[in-house]
Scaffold this active site. Structure first.
Site, PDB file in Angstrom:
ATOM      1  N   SER A  68       0.817  -1.225   0.000  1.00 44.76           N
ATOM      2  CA  SER A  68       0.000   0.000   0.000  1.00 44.76           C
ATOM      3  C   SER A  68       0.843   1.263   0.000  1.00 44.76           C
ATOM      4  O   SER A  68       1.714   1.435   0.855  1.00 44.76           O
ATOM      5  CB  SER A  68      -0.864   0.063   1.261  1.00 44.76           C
ATOM      6  OG  SER A  68      -1.928  -0.807   1.157  1.00 44.76           O
ATOM      7  N   HIS A 103      -2.800   0.356  -4.841  1.00 49.17           N
ATOM      8  CA  HIS A 103      -2.182  -0.839  -5.430  1.00 49.17           C
ATOM      9  C   HIS A 103      -2.383  -0.770  -6.942  1.00 49.17           C
ATOM     10  O   HIS A 103      -3.517  -0.833  -7.422  1.00 49.17           O
ATOM     11  CB  HIS A 103      -2.842  -2.112  -4.878  1.00 49.17           C
ATOM     12  CG  HIS A 103      -2.446  -2.436  -3.475  1.00 49.17           C
ATOM     13  ND1 HIS A 103      -1.599  -3.461  -3.148  1.00 49.17           N
ATOM     14  CD2 HIS A 103      -2.771  -1.845  -2.316  1.00 49.17           C
ATOM     15  CE1 HIS A 103      -1.427  -3.494  -1.840  1.00 49.17           C
ATOM     16  NE2 HIS A 103      -2.133  -2.532  -1.309  1.00 49.17           N
ATOM     17  N   HIS A 116      -5.208  -9.652  -1.507  1.00 49.92           N
ATOM     18  CA  HIS A 116      -5.485  -9.848  -0.078  1.00 49.92           C
ATOM     19  C   HIS A 116      -6.693 -10.764   0.102  1.00 49.92           C
ATOM     20  O   HIS A 116      -7.580 -10.789  -0.752  1.00 49.92           O
ATOM     21  CB  HIS A 116      -5.835  -8.506   0.582  1.00 49.92           C
ATOM     22  CG  HIS A 116      -4.816  -7.434   0.380  1.00 49.92           C
ATOM     23  ND1 HIS A 116      -4.821  -6.627  -0.725  1.00 49.92           N
ATOM     24  CD2 HIS A 116      -3.764  -7.045   1.136  1.00 49.92           C
ATOM     25  CE1 HIS A 116      -3.800  -5.765  -0.645  1.00 49.92           C
ATOM     26  NE2 HIS A 116      -3.146  -6.006   0.474  1.00 49.92           N
ATOM     27  N   TYR A 156      -8.863 -10.088   2.322  1.00 44.14           N
ATOM     28  CA  TYR A 156      -9.989  -9.204   2.644  1.00 44.14           C
ATOM     29  C   TYR A 156     -10.710  -8.681   1.402  1.00 44.14           C
ATOM     30  O   TYR A 156     -11.753  -8.041   1.492  1.00 44.14           O
ATOM     31  CB  TYR A 156      -9.559  -8.041   3.564  1.00 44.14           C
ATOM     32  CG  TYR A 156      -8.612  -7.021   2.956  1.00 44.14           C
ATOM     33  CD1 TYR A 156      -9.013  -6.163   1.936  1.00 44.14           C
ATOM     34  CD2 TYR A 156      -7.320  -6.902   3.437  1.00 44.14           C
ATOM     35  CE1 TYR A 156      -8.155  -5.224   1.403  1.00 44.14           C
ATOM     36  CE2 TYR A 156      -6.447  -5.967   2.915  1.00 44.14           C
ATOM     37  CZ  TYR A 156      -6.874  -5.125   1.890  1.00 44.14           C
ATOM     38  OH  TYR A 156      -6.008  -4.209   1.363  1.00 44.14           O
ATOM     39  N   GLU A 157     -10.142  -8.973   0.213  1.00 46.36           N
ATOM     40  CA  GLU A 157     -10.840  -8.600  -1.025  1.00 46.36           C
ATOM     41  C   GLU A 157     -11.766  -9.739  -1.472  1.00 46.36           C
ATOM     42  O   GLU A 157     -12.334  -9.693  -2.560  1.00 46.36           O
ATOM     43  CB  GLU A 157      -9.825  -8.302  -2.128  1.00 46.36           C
ATOM     44  CG  GLU A 157      -8.964  -7.090  -1.841  1.00 46.36           C
ATOM     45  CD  GLU A 157      -7.839  -6.924  -2.835  1.00 46.36           C
ATOM     46  OE1 GLU A 157      -7.998  -6.157  -3.793  1.00 46.36           O
ATOM     47  OE2 GLU A 157      -6.785  -7.584  -2.657  1.00 46.36           O
ATOM     48  N   ALA A 188       2.596  -2.023   4.494  1.00 44.00           N
ATOM     49  CA  ALA A 188       2.316  -0.960   5.458  1.00 44.00           C
ATOM     50  C   ALA A 188       1.736  -1.648   6.682  1.00 44.00           C
ATOM     51  O   ALA A 188       0.977  -2.609   6.555  1.00 44.00           O
ATOM     52  CB  ALA A 188       1.297   0.014   4.869  1.00 44.00           C
ATOM     53  N   MET A 190      -2.423  -6.586   7.188  1.00 38.50           N
ATOM     54  CA  MET A 190      -3.450  -7.434   6.560  1.00 38.50           C
ATOM     55  C   MET A 190      -2.916  -8.202   5.355  1.00 38.50           C
ATOM     56  O   MET A 190      -3.681  -8.552   4.457  1.00 38.50           O
ATOM     57  CB  MET A 190      -4.629  -6.556   6.107  1.00 38.50           C
ATOM     58  CG  MET A 190      -5.199  -5.667   7.193  1.00 38.50           C
ATOM     59  SD  MET A 190      -6.443  -4.571   6.506  1.00 38.50           S
ATOM     60  CE  MET A 190      -6.708  -3.434   7.863  1.00 38.50           C
ATOM     61  N   SER A 191      -1.614  -8.455   5.334  1.00 38.29           N
ATOM     62  CA  SER A 191      -1.051  -9.111   4.138  1.00 38.29           C
ATOM     63  C   SER A 191       0.180  -9.934   4.505  1.00 38.29           C
ATOM     64  O   SER A 191       0.384 -10.283   5.670  1.00 38.29           O
ATOM     65  CB  SER A 191      -0.646  -8.036   3.113  1.00 38.29           C
ATOM     66  OG  SER A 191       0.444  -7.280   3.607  1.00 38.29           O
ATOM     67  N   ASN A 199       1.346   3.988  10.988  1.00 37.78           N
ATOM     68  CA  ASN A 199       0.441   4.552  12.012  1.00 37.78           C
ATOM     69  C   ASN A 199       0.594   3.772  13.311  1.00 37.78           C
ATOM     70  O   ASN A 199       1.125   2.660  13.309  1.00 37.78           O
ATOM     71  CB  ASN A 199      -1.021   4.438  11.528  1.00 37.78           C
ATOM     72  CG  ASN A 199      -1.391   2.999  11.208  1.00 37.78           C
ATOM     73  OD1 ASN A 199      -1.049   2.497  10.134  1.00 37.78           O
ATOM     74  ND2 ASN A 199      -2.051   2.328  12.132  1.00 37.78           N
ATOM     75  N   HIS A 216      -7.340   4.645   5.735  1.00 41.10           N
ATOM     76  CA  HIS A 216      -6.508   4.136   4.643  1.00 41.10           C
ATOM     77  C   HIS A 216      -5.739   5.291   3.993  1.00 41.10           C
ATOM     78  O   HIS A 216      -4.605   5.128   3.545  1.00 41.10           O
ATOM     79  CB  HIS A 216      -7.400   3.410   3.631  1.00 41.10           C
ATOM     80  CG  HIS A 216      -6.650   2.709   2.530  1.00 41.10           C
ATOM     81  ND1 HIS A 216      -5.640   1.797   2.767  1.00 41.10           N
ATOM     82  CD2 HIS A 216      -6.754   2.795   1.178  1.00 41.10           C
ATOM     83  CE1 HIS A 216      -5.161   1.363   1.607  1.00 41.10           C
ATOM     84  NE2 HIS A 216      -5.814   1.952   0.631  1.00 41.10           N
TER      85      HIS A 216
HETATM   86  N1  HPA Z   1      -3.690  -2.388  11.046  1.00 42.62           N
HETATM   87  C1  HPA Z   1      -3.753  -3.281  10.045  1.00 42.62           C
HETATM   88  N2  HPA Z   1      -3.217  -3.075   8.858  1.00 42.62           N
HETATM   89  C2  HPA Z   1      -2.563  -1.917   8.654  1.00 42.62           C
HETATM   90  C3  HPA Z   1      -2.455  -0.940   9.657  1.00 42.62           C
HETATM   91  C4  HPA Z   1      -3.056  -1.190  10.923  1.00 42.62           C
HETATM   92  O1  HPA Z   1      -3.012  -0.380  11.861  1.00 42.62           O
HETATM   93  N3  HPA Z   1      -1.761   0.089   9.126  1.00 42.62           N
HETATM   94  C5  HPA Z   1      -1.440  -0.252   7.853  1.00 42.62           C
HETATM   95  N4  HPA Z   1      -1.935  -1.478   7.559  1.00 42.62           N
END
Ligand code: HPA
Length: 273
Positions: free
Chosen positions: A30, A61, A83, A85-86, A113, A211-212, A235, A248
């Site tokens: 990402s 992406h 992913h 989640y898609e 990320a 998430m990956s 973050n 996001h």
């Molecule tokens: N959680 C899950 N996936 C992420 C995060 C997060 O805080 N930041 C970037 N991808």
């Protein structure tokens, strides 16, 4: 190789990559799709043209397989990944990667990320993964496709190659980029975690959450590919800073700011492979 979806993906790629077989693959996560964009590109293949590969649905992406040539090395750069989640099965998320390995890839460098589970790692920091926790309990190794590739009882005592990690650490030092090692937890997403989940992950030894990546690492370990992963901390995880909300957009903005230093590291790494 069994008659399965992978065979079709592999046949297509083998034909397109004839004479340009990559020795390494780099996956850009990402907000990181712009990395390695100023080097010679030999061929760009949109994912939408590759059989049995899902269509990326996530903004940030690109969805392009870019075959680049840098310092006499041919490298497959995946600009964007797939992913669960898609709505994808773990097998579908790693099929392109598996096909690239069948085309000759020996080393893999993944990026992503991730959120930090504590104040120890700050947005803007780079985390070199030394291990992971598969919270999802999903795996790309429980399928016929995986079994067609060899044993699925894969040893994961060294999921992230010590050799590659040591190279990356010294390259980061040379470029004066702060990089520490840590543990990544895979959550399915796409929702971010609750504050209680982030606290739980931190208590259980996870420095970062995302998430990956983990499905890819498992598929690569099965195929004995040396693998490393650099997480960009974009973050603080939910609840680390009271009242902070995640988005996001924020993840993409912070990742983008880290592209320049990651670009330098990846170029030096390619040269050293
Ligand atoms: N959680 C899950 N996936 C992420 C995060 C997060 O805080 N930041 C970037 N991808």
């Amino acid at each position: 190789m069994a008659k399965n979806k992978l065979k079709k993906t592999y046949n297509y790629l083998a034909k397109r990559l004839k004479g340009l077989e990559p020795e390494a693959v780099i996956i850009l996560g990402s907000g990181l799709s712009g990395i390695l964009s100023d080097v010679d590109s030999l061929k760009k293949i949109p994912y939408s043209k590759i059989p049995n590969v899902p269509k990326p649905t996530v903004s940030g992406h690109q969805g392009v397989l870019d075959i680049i040539r840098y310092q006499k090395k041919t490298v497959a750069v995946m600009r964007g990944r797939f992913h669960v989640y898609e709505g994808n099965h773990p097998d579908d998320t790693v099929r392109l990667l598996r096909a690239l390995v069948l085309c000759g890839v020996k080393n893999a460098v993944l990026t992503n990320a991730a959120g930090s589970t504590s104040l120890k790692h700050k947005p803007g920091d780079m985390l070199l993964l030394k291990d992971h926790i598969n919270v999802t309990a999903l795996t790309p190794l429980s399928s016929d496709e995986a079994r067609s590739l060899g044993t699925t009882f894969v040893d994961v005592s060294e999921p992230y190659s010590l050799k590659l990690r040591s190279k990356i650490k010294s390259i980061a030092k040379k470029h004066k980029v702060k990089m520490t090692e840590g543990v990544y937890a895979w959550m399915t997403g796409p929702q971010y975690e609750t504050a209680a989940e982030v606290r739980m992950l931190n208590k259980h030894g996870a420095d970062a959450v995302g998430m990956s990546t983990v499905a890819e690492v498992l598929a690569l370990r099965q195929l004995d590919v040396d693998t490393a992963c650099i997480s960009t901390i974009t973050n603080y995880g939910t609840g680390v800073i009271k009242g902070r909300k995640l988005s996001h957009e924020e993840v993409k903005i912070v990742a983008k700011k880290m592209q320049a230093s990651l670009d330098k590291i990846l170029k030096s790494l390619i040269a050293s492979l």
